[in-house]
Design a protein around this motif. Structure first.
Motif, PDB file in Angstrom:
ATOM      1  N   THR A  14       5.068  -4.230  -5.269  1.00 19.64           N
ATOM      2  CA  THR A  14       4.442  -3.211  -5.686  1.00 19.64           C
ATOM      3  C   THR A  14       3.473  -2.600  -4.449  1.00 19.64           C
ATOM      4  N   ASN A  15       3.231  -1.064  -4.764  1.00 19.72           N
ATOM      5  CA  ASN A  15       2.645  -0.330  -3.868  1.00 19.72           C
ATOM      6  C   ASN A  15       1.390   0.524  -4.509  1.00 19.72           C
ATOM      7  N   THR A  16       0.299   0.390  -4.081  1.00 17.78           N
ATOM      8  CA  THR A  16      -0.692   0.996  -4.920  1.00 17.78           C
ATOM      9  C   THR A  16      -1.600   1.964  -3.926  1.00 17.78           C
ATOM     10  N   THR A  17      -2.391   2.756  -4.544  1.00 23.85           N
ATOM     11  CA  THR A  17      -3.216   3.662  -3.834  1.00 23.85           C
ATOM     12  C   THR A  17      -4.640   3.052  -3.612  1.00 23.85           C
ATOM     13  N   ASN A  18      -5.730   3.980  -3.228  1.00 25.87           N
ATOM     14  CA  ASN A  18      -6.856   3.402  -2.875  1.00 25.87           C
ATOM     15  C   ASN A  18      -7.673   2.602  -4.262  1.00 25.87           C
ATOM     16  N   ASN A  19      -8.277   1.461  -3.928  1.00 28.28           N
ATOM     17  CA  ASN A  19      -8.942   0.821  -5.055  1.00 28.28           C
ATOM     18  C   ASN A  19     -10.331   0.848  -4.677  1.00 28.28           C
ATOM     19  N   TYR A  20     -11.113   0.831  -5.780  1.00 25.21           N
ATOM     20  CA  TYR A  20     -12.466   0.654  -5.758  1.00 25.21           C
ATOM     21  C   TYR A  20     -13.113  -0.216  -6.658  1.00 25.21           C
ATOM     22  N   GLY A  21     -14.383  -0.568  -6.539  1.00 29.30           N
ATOM     23  CA  GLY A  21     -15.073  -1.271  -7.835  1.00 29.30           C
ATOM     24  C   GLY A  21     -15.877  -2.443  -7.176  1.00 29.30           C
ATOM     25  N   PRO A  22     -16.328  -3.465  -8.105  1.00 25.41           N
ATOM     26  CA  PRO A  22     -17.437  -4.513  -7.541  1.00 25.41           C
ATOM     27  C   PRO A  22     -16.968  -5.460  -6.535  1.00 25.41           C
ATOM     28  N   TRP A  23     -17.494  -5.793  -5.720  1.00 25.27           N
ATOM     29  CA  TRP A  23     -17.125  -6.936  -4.691  1.00 25.27           C
ATOM     30  C   TRP A  23     -16.508  -6.218  -3.407  1.00 25.27           C
ATOM     31  N   HIS A  24     -16.488  -4.614  -3.489  1.00 32.54           N
ATOM     32  CA  HIS A  24     -15.702  -4.167  -2.083  1.00 32.54           C
ATOM     33  C   HIS A  24     -16.449  -4.304  -1.051  1.00 32.54           C
ATOM     34  N   PHE A  25     -15.949  -4.799   0.054  1.00 27.74           N
ATOM     35  CA  PHE A  25     -16.472  -5.041   1.202  1.00 27.74           C
ATOM     36  C   PHE A  25     -17.066  -3.723   2.034  1.00 27.74           C
ATOM     37  N   PRO A  26     -18.217  -3.913   2.503  1.00 27.52           N
ATOM     38  CA  PRO A  26     -19.204  -2.699   2.784  1.00 27.52           C
ATOM     39  C   PRO A  26     -18.402  -1.971   3.946  1.00 27.52           C
ATOM     40  N   THR A  28       1.028  -1.188  -0.082  1.00 26.39           N
ATOM     41  CA  THR A  28       0.026   0.064  -0.140  1.00 26.39           C
ATOM     42  C   THR A  28       0.864   1.269  -0.123  1.00 26.39           C
ATOM     43  N   ASP A  29       0.177   2.225  -0.428  1.00 27.50           N
ATOM     44  CA  ASP A  29       0.961   3.679  -0.333  1.00 27.50           C
ATOM     45  C   ASP A  29       1.113   4.423   1.097  1.00 27.50           C
ATOM     46  N   GLU A  30       0.160   3.701   1.954  1.00 28.44           N
ATOM     47  CA  GLU A  30      -0.178   4.311   3.190  1.00 28.44           C
ATOM     48  C   GLU A  30       1.264   3.889   4.136  1.00 28.44           C
ATOM     49  N   VAL A  31       2.290   2.981   3.579  1.00 30.34           N
ATOM     50  CA  VAL A  31       3.807   2.978   4.308  1.00 30.34           C
ATOM     51  C   VAL A  31       4.265   4.229   4.075  1.00 30.34           C
ATOM     52  N   PHE A  32       4.033   5.211   3.167  1.00 32.80           N
ATOM     53  CA  PHE A  32       5.082   6.345   2.997  1.00 32.80           C
ATOM     54  C   PHE A  32       4.470   7.533   4.046  1.00 32.80           C
ATOM     55  N   GLY A  33       3.351   7.377   4.672  1.00 34.42           N
ATOM     56  CA  GLY A  33       2.937   8.553   5.591  1.00 34.42           C
ATOM     57  C   GLY A  33       1.881   9.082   4.937  1.00 34.42           C
ATOM     58  N   ALA A  34       1.930  10.581   5.077  1.00 33.49           N
ATOM     59  CA  ALA A  34       0.870  11.492   4.709  1.00 33.49           C
ATOM     60  C   ALA A  34       1.681  12.591   3.609  1.00 33.49           C
TER      61      ALA A  34
END
Length: 352
Positions: free
Chosen positions: A184-196, A133-139
């Motif tokens: 790989t580090n990624t940012t926020n994902n969204y789409g079908p099947w995303h937990f509520p 995740t990109d959260e490892v880099f802080g803010a």
């Protein structure tokens, strides 16, 4: 390739599996402990495919992992299994340490033991792909440049700290033992099947049901939003073409404030499912911010785009529209989760 993939019944992992089965000739062994956020329905469309296999296994179980490596004999590992909900990590960090840190260590050791048994050709071709995740880099502050592969680590929550630790373990196993790993580090994902419990599905479902739409603070926190199918394509390109020791920062160049996200959902839902009760933006309610809420995440994906010959295809509006249409058409799935499996009310505004 034969790919051993962890966490394949989760949101991102299932998208990767569907992409692999529908768009490649690779074979998948899906290892998943089936925790609260996992759903067998996410891979139902490919579950009977001859190139798909499943094992209900916890990645902290070293004996089970070693057996699976010996019997499946993978050419590559894609490690997506993780506890990932920031609010849950604040309330109970222990499981995040156990799964994200101890689980990653256990998987690395099982992979290393197996890798050492391979002949030189197979050993040189083997890959261990750690998805982070990109959260490892802080803010980031408003005028800071986006994160890149060389951004220093500065995690702020138990979740991001546990993921940062797992990233360091993966790189240590490359430098110390020669295990061919990459991250790989990624940012926020969204789409079908995303937990509520996550921001976009929570707001979507509440808006469909015309309930209040909680937004942390003033809603000005910024996230870079990546459609999950675009991310799945990038991850598969990475396992096919990624190089040991490398890092690939995967993003969509689609930054939005949380308030912009919620407003967009309301506007499109008003069009797709009109209500006589006025615009859904009237349902927005600002709630007390959570502790340590990072202000902004954004990734510069230039290196990944060039190295992997990949670029996100969906703009945010088109991706959100597809997402909302899916939730409108699949009420049975999320209604069952809300009724039977999830009773929390916390709001997630960061990473999937």
């Amino acid at each position: 390739m034969r790919i051993l993939l962890t966490g394949g019944c989760g949101f991102i992992g299932s998208a990767v599996i569907r992409h692999i089965i529908h768009s490649t000739n690779h074979t998948i062994l899906n290892i998943d402990a089936m925790t609260y956020a996992a759903s067998a329905a996410t891979i139902e469309s490919v579950a009977t495919n001859e190139r798909y296999r499943f094992s209900k296994t916890d990645i902290t179980d070293s004996n089970a992992l070693e057996h699976l490596f010996e019997t499946f004999r993978p050419h590559a590992v894609m490690h997506l299994a993780a506890e990932s909900h920031v609010d849950r990590s604040i309330d109970g960090p222990s499981i995040f340490i156990q799964t994200n840190m101890v689980g990653t260590y256990t998987l690395l050791e099982a992979a290393r033991k197996y890798w050492l048994t391979l002949d030189k050709i197979d050993r040189d071709a083997f890959k261990f792909h750690h998805i982070s995740t990109d959260e490892v880099f802080g803010a980031l502050q408003p005028n800071d440049p986006p994160f890149t592969e060389t951004t220093a680590y500065d995690p702020r929550s138990p979740y991001s700290a546990s993921k940062a630790a797992s990233d360091h373990l993966v790189r240590a196993w490359y430098h110390t033992y020669g295990l061919p790993t990459f991250v790989t580090n990624t940012t926020n994902n969204y789409g079908p099947w995303h937990f509520p419990e996550k921001l976009i599905p929570l707001v979507t479902i509440n808006a469909i049901e015309e309930k209040e739409l909680p937004v942390y603070g003033t809603g000005e926190n910024v996230r870079d939003w990546l459609f999950v199918e675009d991310h799945a394509e990038a991850l598969v390109k990475a396992i096919e073409h990624g190089k040991a020791g490398e890092t690939y920062a995967i993003g969509a160049r689609q930054p939005r404030t949380n308030l912009d996200v919620v407003t967009t959902i309301c506007t499109i839902l008003d069009e797709l499912a009109p209500t006589p009760n006025g615009p859904r933006t009237n349902l927005i309610r600002f709630v007390t911010d959570r502790p340590g809420h990072d202000f902004r995440y954004e990734i510069d994906p230039t290196h990944a785009e060039h190295a992997l010959s990949w670029k996100a295809k969906h703009n945010f509006t088109a991706g959100i529209r597809r997402t909302l249409e899916w939730y409108l058409q699949n009420r049975t799935w999320w209604e069952a989760i809300r009724a039977n499996r999830y009773t929390g009310h916390r709001l997630r505004t960061t990473k999937p």
